[in-house]
Enzyme design. Structure first.
Site, short mmCIF file in Angstrom:
data_model
loop_
_atom_site.label_atom_id
_atom_site.label_comp_id
_atom_site.label_asym_id
_atom_site.label_seq_id
_atom_site.Cartn_x
_atom_site.Cartn_y
_atom_site.Cartn_z
CD GLU A 42 45.62 -19.62 -21.16
OE1 GLU A 42 44.93 -18.61 -21.29
OE2 GLU A 42 45.19 -20.67 -20.63
CG ASN A 43 53.83 -23.05 -18.91
OD1 ASN A 43 53.99 -23.30 -17.72
ND2 ASN A 43 54.52 -23.63 -19.86
CB ALA A 44 50.97 -25.56 -15.49
CB SER A 45 54.84 -21.96 -14.65
OG SER A 45 55.53 -20.89 -14.06
CE1 TYR A 46 47.48 -20.43 -14.93
CE2 TYR A 46 47.48 -19.53 -12.71
CZ TYR A 46 46.93 -20.37 -13.65
OH TYR A 46 45.86 -21.15 -13.33
CD GLU A 53 48.13 -9.40 -28.48
OE1 GLU A 53 47.05 -8.85 -28.25
OE2 GLU A 53 48.52 -10.41 -27.83
CB CYS A 82 47.84 -7.60 -22.02
SG CYS A 82 49.49 -8.18 -22.49
#
Length: 125
Positions: A42-46, A53, A82
């Site tokens: 994950e990243n703070a900038s979604y 995958e 997803c």
């Protein structure tokens, strides 16, 4: 070959999920028979976050394989890939490719990629 479930559990513990708290681990089996691993990052900038995958497929391609024979994904609750990851898998796998979705407590749900993405976008008819 090492059993898949413990391997996925170890991988899941390496996921970087400080925002969603939803770690995901994935393994794809390439045409060579080799297994390629990925975890979500994950990243703070979604929008810059990457799914497990995607990481596994990227690694497979970087190592020279171009076909996925089988997929395993582990989440806390046995969730499926997803929509974006389903399309990425469809780029390298056939509709009948098995996608095993495992929960952290050992439940397994198996689907074909075609069941998960019945109308995949493909450049070829």
């Amino acid at each position: 070959m090492e059993e898949i479930t413990p391997r996925l559990q170890r991988l899941m513990s390496k996921a970087y999920a400080p925002y969603s708290h939803y770690p995901v681990a994935a393994i794809v089996k390439g045409e060579s028979g080799r297994l390629f691993e990925g975890v979500n990052v994950e990243n703070a900038s979604y929008a810059l976050a990457r799914c497990a995958e995607q990481g596994a497929v990227s690694r497979m391609v970087a190592e020279g394989d171009r076909k996925i024979l089988e997929v395993w994904v582990m989440t806390q609750d046995g969730g499926t890939p997803c929509g974006g990851c389903r399309q990425i898998l469809a780029e390298f796998a056939k509709p009948e490719t098995l996608v095993h979705c495992l929960s952290a407590d050992g439940q397994e749900f198996t689907h074909t990629l075609g069941e998960l993405l019945p109308h995949a976008f493909r450049l070829e008819p």
